[in-house]
Motif scaffolding. Structure first.
Motif, PDB file in Angstrom:
ATOM      1  N   LYS A 156       0.410  18.242  -1.686  1.00 24.04           N
ATOM      2  CA  LYS A 156       1.722  18.917  -2.193  1.00 24.04           C
ATOM      3  C   LYS A 156       2.400  17.899  -2.826  1.00 24.04           C
ATOM      4  N   MET A 157       3.117  17.904  -3.925  1.00 24.68           N
ATOM      5  CA  MET A 157       3.855  17.114  -4.824  1.00 24.68           C
ATOM      6  C   MET A 157       4.625  16.371  -4.034  1.00 24.68           C
ATOM      7  N   LYS A 158       5.196  16.636  -3.021  1.00 29.05           N
ATOM      8  CA  LYS A 158       6.272  15.770  -2.242  1.00 29.05           C
ATOM      9  C   LYS A 158       5.251  14.739  -1.607  1.00 29.05           C
ATOM     10  N   VAL A 159       4.241  14.894  -1.075  1.00 30.93           N
ATOM     11  CA  VAL A 159       3.375  13.706  -0.393  1.00 30.93           C
ATOM     12  C   VAL A 159       3.040  12.823  -1.564  1.00 30.93           C
ATOM     13  N   ASN A 160       2.515  13.246  -2.850  1.00 32.11           N
ATOM     14  CA  ASN A 160       2.261  12.441  -3.621  1.00 32.11           C
ATOM     15  C   ASN A 160       3.322  11.593  -4.024  1.00 32.11           C
ATOM     16  N   LYS A 161       4.614  12.115  -4.214  1.00 33.95           N
ATOM     17  CA  LYS A 161       5.697  11.467  -4.548  1.00 33.95           C
ATOM     18  C   LYS A 161       6.154  10.321  -3.564  1.00 33.95           C
ATOM     19  N   GLU A 162       5.901  10.381  -2.327  1.00 30.13           N
ATOM     20  CA  GLU A 162       5.912   9.454  -1.232  1.00 30.13           C
ATOM     21  C   GLU A 162       4.925   8.443  -1.514  1.00 30.13           C
ATOM     22  N   LEU A 163       3.673   9.002  -1.611  1.00 31.19           N
ATOM     23  CA  LEU A 163       2.628   7.909  -1.754  1.00 31.19           C
ATOM     24  C   LEU A 163       2.731   7.191  -2.976  1.00 31.19           C
ATOM     25  N   ASN A 164       3.214   7.488  -4.081  1.00 33.26           N
ATOM     26  CA  ASN A 164       3.386   7.081  -5.139  1.00 33.26           C
ATOM     27  C   ASN A 164       4.364   5.969  -5.158  1.00 33.26           C
ATOM     28  N   HIS A 165       5.640   6.287  -4.616  1.00 36.64           N
ATOM     29  CA  HIS A 165       6.809   5.713  -4.537  1.00 36.64           C
ATOM     30  C   HIS A 165       6.536   4.368  -3.451  1.00 36.64           C
ATOM     31  N   THR A 166       5.711   4.692  -2.557  1.00 42.07           N
ATOM     32  CA  THR A 166       5.438   3.539  -1.543  1.00 42.07           C
ATOM     33  C   THR A 166       4.312   2.658  -2.414  1.00 42.07           C
TER      34      THR A 166
ATOM     35  N   SER B 138      -0.790   1.818   4.747  1.00 39.90           N
ATOM     36  CA  SER B 138      -2.418   2.179   4.961  1.00 39.90           C
ATOM     37  C   SER B 138      -2.587   3.634   4.487  1.00 39.90           C
ATOM     38  N   LYS B 139      -1.493   4.585   4.234  1.00 38.35           N
ATOM     39  CA  LYS B 139      -1.819   5.739   3.448  1.00 38.35           C
ATOM     40  C   LYS B 139      -1.890   5.678   2.224  1.00 38.35           C
ATOM     41  N   VAL B 140      -1.792   4.762   1.335  1.00 28.90           N
ATOM     42  CA  VAL B 140      -2.153   4.427   0.000  1.00 28.90           C
ATOM     43  C   VAL B 140      -3.360   4.076  -0.063  1.00 28.90           C
ATOM     44  N   LYS B 141      -4.500   5.010  -0.672  1.00 28.75           N
ATOM     45  CA  LYS B 141      -5.599   4.490  -0.676  1.00 28.75           C
ATOM     46  C   LYS B 141      -6.186   4.489  -1.761  1.00 28.75           C
ATOM     47  N   HIS B 142      -5.936   5.213  -2.856  1.00 28.79           N
ATOM     48  CA  HIS B 142      -6.469   5.102  -4.052  1.00 28.79           C
ATOM     49  C   HIS B 142      -5.448   5.068  -5.257  1.00 28.79           C
ATOM     50  N   PHE B 143      -5.731   3.827  -6.009  1.00 25.76           N
ATOM     51  CA  PHE B 143      -4.953   3.732  -7.264  1.00 25.76           C
ATOM     52  C   PHE B 143      -5.604   2.782  -8.149  1.00 25.76           C
ATOM     53  N   LYS B 144      -5.135   2.939  -9.320  1.00 27.36           N
ATOM     54  CA  LYS B 144      -5.630   1.862 -10.400  1.00 27.36           C
ATOM     55  C   LYS B 144      -4.552   1.310 -11.238  1.00 27.36           C
ATOM     56  N   LEU B 145      -4.225   0.085 -11.392  1.00 28.90           N
ATOM     57  CA  LEU B 145      -3.350  -0.368 -12.449  1.00 28.90           C
ATOM     58  C   LEU B 145      -3.997  -0.323 -13.841  1.00 28.90           C
ATOM     59  N   LEU B 146      -3.366   0.122 -14.712  1.00 34.37           N
ATOM     60  CA  LEU B 146      -3.919   0.714 -15.899  1.00 34.37           C
ATOM     61  C   LEU B 146      -3.286  -0.310 -17.210  1.00 34.37           C
ATOM     62  N   SER B 147      -2.065  -0.686 -17.247  1.00 36.79           N
ATOM     63  CA  SER B 147      -1.701  -1.443 -18.292  1.00 36.79           C
ATOM     64  C   SER B 147      -0.226  -2.101 -18.250  1.00 36.79           C
TER      65      SER B 147
END
Length: 153
Positions: free
Chosen positions: A13-23, A139-148
């Motif tokens: 859900k977009m809400k979950v993504n927003k919370e994950l991304n903001h965290t 710990s809910k934030v699992k997958h990310f990549k710093l791009l630029s």
């Protein structure tokens, strides 16, 4: 400078993504301050693709520094910090945050602060002026990549 990212996890859900991304943006800021303690913090919102954070570094950083920052972010995530509202915060040496706090108060609103709370001792390893939303644990934030890194002057 703006550090841009992309979340690479499965979209729910977009809400979950927003919370994950903001965290994740808070985790990014905490990692940057750990490595570059003189950095001034701007804002760190989520986006549809991930998140970013505005920083003012005391000296320029390069794309090579992104790996170091990612490593520190993973260390913070592995700590299992909880994301909680905290009280009585000092924004010393954070001019942009002090300005934002004053603007919030001028509007007649109460500023809120969230901390990344170490579960082993209850201390905040990072605190930010923020309205949310967040996931309850880093710990809910699992997958990310710093791009630029993008310079804005």
């Amino acid at each position: 400078a703006v550090v841009s990212t992309q979340s690479t996890g499965i979209r729910r859900k977009m809400k979950v993504n927003k919370e994950l991304n903001h965290t994740a943006a808070h985790i990014l800021a905490a990692a940057v301050l750990k490595i570059f303690p003189d950095t001034k913090l701007g804002i760190g919102p989520s986006t549809e693709e991930g998140f970013y954070y505005d920083f003012k570094f005391s000296k320029p950083i390069s794309n090579d520094d992104l790996k170091l920052i990612e490593k520190q972010m993973k260390k913070i995530i592995s700590s299992g910090c909880k994301v909680e509202i905290v009280e009585n915060i000092s924004l010393n040496n954070q001019d942009f945050k002090q300005e934002m706090e004053k603007d919030i108060i001028k509007k007649g609103e109460k500023p809120t602060f969230y901390g990344l709370i170490n579960p082993s001792n209850g201390n905040s390893i990072f605190t930010d002026l923020c309205a949310g939303p967040h996931v309850k644990s880093v710990s809910k934030v699992k997958h990310f990549k710093l791009l630029s890194i993008t310079g804005a002057y």
